[in-house]
Design a protein around this motif. Structure first.
Motif, PDB file in Angstrom:
ATOM      1  N   ALA A 161       0.958  -1.177  -0.118  1.00 17.90           N
ATOM      2  CA  ALA A 161       0.091  -0.401  -0.055  1.00 17.90           C
ATOM      3  C   ALA A 161       0.935   1.065  -0.170  1.00 17.90           C
ATOM      4  O   ALA A 161       0.995   2.051  -1.004  1.00 17.90           O
ATOM      5  CB  ALA A 161      -1.031   0.173   1.138  1.00 17.90           C
ATOM      6  N   VAL A 162       2.029   1.175   0.987  1.00 18.71           N
ATOM      7  CA  VAL A 162       2.643   2.331   0.713  1.00 18.71           C
ATOM      8  C   VAL A 162       3.646   2.440  -0.001  1.00 18.71           C
ATOM      9  O   VAL A 162       3.312   2.900  -0.946  1.00 18.71           O
ATOM     10  CB  VAL A 162       4.326   2.412   1.735  1.00 18.71           C
ATOM     11  CG1 VAL A 162       5.149   3.303   1.470  1.00 18.71           C
ATOM     12  CG2 VAL A 162       3.283   2.594   3.173  1.00 18.71           C
ATOM     13  N   LYS A 163       4.190   1.450  -1.237  1.00 18.73           N
ATOM     14  CA  LYS A 163       4.483   1.534  -2.113  1.00 18.73           C
ATOM     15  C   LYS A 163       3.303   2.155  -3.291  1.00 18.73           C
ATOM     16  O   LYS A 163       4.022   2.453  -4.370  1.00 18.73           O
ATOM     17  CB  LYS A 163       4.948   0.157  -2.421  1.00 18.73           C
ATOM     18  CG  LYS A 163       6.384  -0.148  -3.297  1.00 18.73           C
ATOM     19  CD  LYS A 163       6.409  -1.359  -3.835  1.00 18.73           C
ATOM     20  CE  LYS A 163       7.698  -1.490  -4.899  1.00 18.73           C
ATOM     21  NZ  LYS A 163       7.889  -2.896  -5.083  1.00 18.73           N
ATOM     22  N   GLU A 164       2.103   2.097  -3.581  1.00 17.09           N
ATOM     23  CA  GLU A 164       1.261   2.188  -4.545  1.00 17.09           C
ATOM     24  C   GLU A 164       1.199   3.600  -3.803  1.00 17.09           C
ATOM     25  O   GLU A 164       0.032   4.508  -4.537  1.00 17.09           O
ATOM     26  CB  GLU A 164      -0.051   1.501  -4.115  1.00 17.09           C
ATOM     27  CG  GLU A 164       0.686   0.129  -5.358  1.00 17.09           C
ATOM     28  CD  GLU A 164      -1.079  -0.740  -4.722  1.00 17.09           C
ATOM     29  OE1 GLU A 164      -2.174  -0.353  -3.925  1.00 17.09           O
ATOM     30  OE2 GLU A 164      -0.633  -2.022  -5.447  1.00 17.09           O
ATOM     31  N   GLY A 165       1.312   4.497  -2.725  1.00 15.80           N
ATOM     32  CA  GLY A 165       1.435   5.952  -2.774  1.00 15.80           C
ATOM     33  C   GLY A 165       0.456   6.156  -2.010  1.00 15.80           C
ATOM     34  O   GLY A 165       0.321   7.207  -2.011  1.00 15.80           O
TER      35      GLY A 165
ATOM     36  N   ASN B 310       5.616  10.327   4.336  1.00 18.62           N
ATOM     37  CA  ASN B 310       5.549  10.113   2.631  1.00 18.62           C
ATOM     38  C   ASN B 310       6.504   9.733   2.325  1.00 18.62           C
ATOM     39  O   ASN B 310       7.973  10.649   2.102  1.00 18.62           O
ATOM     40  CB  ASN B 310       5.078  11.763   2.364  1.00 18.62           C
ATOM     41  CG  ASN B 310       4.496  11.720   0.902  1.00 18.62           C
ATOM     42  OD1 ASN B 310       4.599  11.155   0.324  1.00 18.62           O
ATOM     43  ND2 ASN B 310       4.058  13.265   0.735  1.00 18.62           N
ATOM     44  N   LEU B 311       6.560   8.844   1.411  1.00 18.71           N
ATOM     45  CA  LEU B 311       7.806   8.636   1.139  1.00 18.71           C
ATOM     46  C   LEU B 311       8.250   8.494   0.059  1.00 18.71           C
ATOM     47  O   LEU B 311       9.214   8.722  -0.479  1.00 18.71           O
ATOM     48  CB  LEU B 311       7.215   6.234   0.716  1.00 18.71           C
ATOM     49  CG  LEU B 311       8.366   5.301   0.142  1.00 18.71           C
ATOM     50  CD1 LEU B 311       9.591   5.590   1.398  1.00 18.71           C
ATOM     51  CD2 LEU B 311       7.709   4.265   0.398  1.00 18.71           C
ATOM     52  N   ALA B 312       7.287   9.245  -1.058  1.00 16.64           N
ATOM     53  CA  ALA B 312       7.330   9.341  -2.419  1.00 16.64           C
ATOM     54  C   ALA B 312       8.057  10.603  -2.246  1.00 16.64           C
ATOM     55  O   ALA B 312       8.397  11.481  -3.049  1.00 16.64           O
ATOM     56  CB  ALA B 312       5.591   9.326  -3.074  1.00 16.64           C
TER      57      ALA B 312
END
Lengths: 487, 467
Positions: A161-165, B310-312
């Motif tokens: 889920a995090v990877k998908e933003g 916020n990883l991005a």
């Protein structure tokens, strides 16, 4: 096949008609074509890479790979000549597949699950089957715990889920994205099948606070006291009590589709299911339906029912709450190295000594169509010829075959029945069926008191007897050679 | 603040200039505006959902939520009136933020990490800070092990590969897709910080066959013998010896960016790194570089440096071999329920009894700007003067009183600065023998003394009246 002779300098020429020729002599390791000095062929059936097996076997065998996923893809030369085969999981060897092999004596499964090989049929054809059972136990247990923890803590799904933003910052968003994360302490983990992997899983699960219960109809009493876990005596009871069910049993005729519509209904609503053992244990259509209805809250599988592994082709392709790994639960660089080396050593043992006694991991001894004498290890593999090296000339022809004073008495009636059997079998003209480990002296069943070792390198006595039998005009499989292989 | 008076019928009117008025009397629980009978305001600052806290607090307080991510988003009414605040991690309360609150006495952090609150500044302003420390230890340990196992067995990445449709059937394909899966037995797990979560991780890791070592400069001797693990005495030593490093320390001024370019170079090439504790422990730019070079073979993080999560937006956005979960290591339905209930109970304790003595989980006692007498539990919270000598007050001479008062004046003039546990009656240091309890509901003497002192200066101005 004529008695030993030929080009090997170490071996004296033996006149097949003279028993004096049955003086034992040291000869090099060989099998069927060995009298001519050709090395046995070892074939890796369903892979390409023999880099680990080659160094271990190259001094005594020719190693080839087939990279086939069915026997129809195997080259005819291999089918005709291979003495030993290495298999992974990708090829299935049923009875009809095994019949195609003309010279096969040994199959070594590189791994512990041998469902893809019909060991009963192999045994009837005289092919010993071995696996390599214990080297991946901890990897599989660690992967099982990894899957259980991924189901309880949802780590894999959250990472995705995090990877998908997905942006998660407030407490409510956290609660929403992490819905389903459960506390482990006092949850009940039900282990079906407490073999080595099952026990390793039990020990690991205990420390997380799981209440561990298990069901295994084949174990004796007391195992629960060893590990401090609880034993359950029916599958239904285990399914009823478990919050998470994990399967660690091998596949046999009794437990195909062990987890099916009916048994899923016996599970707790919202339970988890983990399977790293065998694909055939779970009915995937039933599992897909249960995942959809949320009767099973999440499942983690390392194997699927059908080969080759293809999630998108089965009933589980649209399942959510499913973690699938592609048959990798056993894999680590260390375990992969080890099982391949051990498989090669098992081949080596099989090719250079008597089968199936020399095999460490033979799984079809009970089915194997060889004389019981193959188990005579008390003599350390010594044969008549080593005990009575000069006796041979003194034995008269009838006495040779029927001397009770020798180790393993050979009652002449038995022998004659064996000869009869041999002539009977040969009269069917089908050398590739029934008895593939030729022993002139074995009775029809496997309870023969005759103790004559049989191996790819035979004793002088055997060779002599075979020579005598050969003169009777039948060929019993034809891979025995002269000389003996004691060392 | 003027002495108690007002509309509550239970409380007799007290003339602020008469010590006779300092007769203790039982009055209902209240704080600042309590004299008028209004209930204290408890505000959930950075969330919306008060469903669990409400039933526990509603009989003694008004509960409101702000759903703010900074104090500028908080309504002025709350800033002015809130007596207690509940916070999660999403809002940061620095000194200037705390100064905006006019009536705040207690902050309860729903969780164990309180780095988002400047507890020192809070203490100086007389605000007690409490956390809820131990209720999700096992969830965090289980998540840590889940991350370690995902790094070693690559389960999460393999599942993702399968989901994306990769076909894996031959042994060579398996070997290729599973490259990097490692055997755990005899690998070394290095735990930095052996608190409760660290110990729980150690106990779990042992059974997998890890050789567990730890570094913790704050623990006494012997912990290693308790668990049967190995202690190392420098961080460098731990990094040098560990195949997998996991951080379980709290954040303080000494360990910000504990894992940085320099310390990463001390790690084994190809090591794993796991962090479920505090974002500020890892320099993410350095980590991103190390992941790129393969010096760190894989990392799993539950927390990032910057809020909001916020990883991005950070340097790790393109990292492969990274597993990030959004601050959920602690979460299970059971633990969420428990910490919220406990936080509500902590607020209740703080509102109904003396601060900070009543608090079970206060973290800034050392900084808290209240008299030491707040700890006097021997009398069960009873004020010595007022209960033992209920009528003594009038007998104190003016000299004594003025002495008290002058000290108080001195004290109050220095109140806003150094001394962290000032007492009206204590000297500049903390060794005052005077034992006067202070609480939101104050003793009569205190209120009298304060009333006297209020002629001079205002000591933070948040003492309530009457008791």
């Amino acid at each position: 096949m004529s008695s030993s002779g030929g080009s090997n300098a170490k071996k004296p020429r033996i006149d097949s008609n003279s028993l004096l020729s049955t003086v034992p002599s040291r000869m090099s390791l060989s099998n069927g074509p060995g009298s001519s000095g050709a090395r046995p062929l070892v074939a890796l059936l369903d892979g390409r890479d023999c880099s680990i097996e080659m160094p271990i076997l190259k001094d005594m065998a020719t190693v080839a790979f087939c990279d086939a996923q069915s026997t129809s893809e195997i080259h005819e030369k291999v089918l005709n000549e291979a003495t030993a085969a290495l298999v992974w999981h990708a090829i299935t060897l049923k009875k009809e597949d095994l019949l195609k092999f003309k010279a096969l004596k040994l199959i070594v499964r590189i791994g512990s699950a041998y469902d893809n090989v019909d060991i009963k049929a192999a045994g009837e054809l005289g092919i010993a089957v071995s696996n390599i059972p214990s080297l991946c136990v901890e990897e599989m247990a660690d992967t099982t715990l990894s899957m259980i923890l991924n189901l309880y803590r949802r780590t894999a799904w959250l990472a995705q889920a995090v990877k998908e933003g997905k942006r998660v910052s407030t407490p409510e968003q956290i609660r929403e994205v992490a819905t389903g994360c459960a506390r482990i302490r006092n949850e009940t983990l039900g282990i079906i099948g407490l073999g080595q992997v099952g026990m390793a899983v039990a020990m690991r699960a205990k420390v997380f606070g799981f209440n561990v219960i298990f069901f295994d109809p084949y174990l004796s009493d007391g195992i629960d006291k060893v590990l401090g876990i609880t034993r359950i005596f029916t599958l239904q009871d285990l399914l009823y009590r478990s919050d998470c069910v994990t399967l660690h049993c091998s596949l046999n005729e009794h437990n195909h589709h062990l987890i099916n519509d009916f048994t899923i209904k016996q599970m707790r609503p919202g339970a988890f299911l983990v399977n790293v053992s065998r694909g055939g244990l779970i009915d995937e259509t039933a599992l897909a339906a249960a995942l959809k209805d949320n009767r099973i809250r999440g499942a983690a599988l390392d194997i699927l029912e059908n080969e080759p592994y293809n999630l998108a082709a089965g009933p589980l392709k649209d399942a959510v709450n499913l973690i699938c790994t592609p048959r990798t639960s056993w894999y680590s660089e260390a375990s992969s190295q080890e099982i391949r080396e051990n498989a090669a050593h098992e081949i080596r043992r099989g090719l250079s000594s008597k089968m199936p006694a020399s095999l460490r991991y033979c799984v079809n001894r009970d089915y194997l169509n060889v004389p019981r004498s193959a188990y005579d290890s008390a003599l350390n593999g010594a044969t008549f010829s080593s005990l009575f090296p000069l006796a041979a000339p003194f034995l008269s022809s009838p006495g040779l075959l029927g001397d009770p004073s020798l180790v393993g008495s050979i009652p002449p009636p038995v022998l004659s029945s064996a000869l009869q059997q041999q002539s009977a079998s040969s009269s069917t003209g089908n050398v590739t069926s029934s008895s593939s480990t030729p022993s002139l002296l074995s009775a029809a069943g496997s309870n023969s008191p005759v103790v004559v070792p049989v191996n790819i390198g035979e004793s002088a006595l055997q060779a002599a007897a075979k020579a005598a039998a050969a003169s009777l005009g039948s060929n019993n499989g034809g891979e025995s050679t002269g000389g003996d292989s004691m060392h």
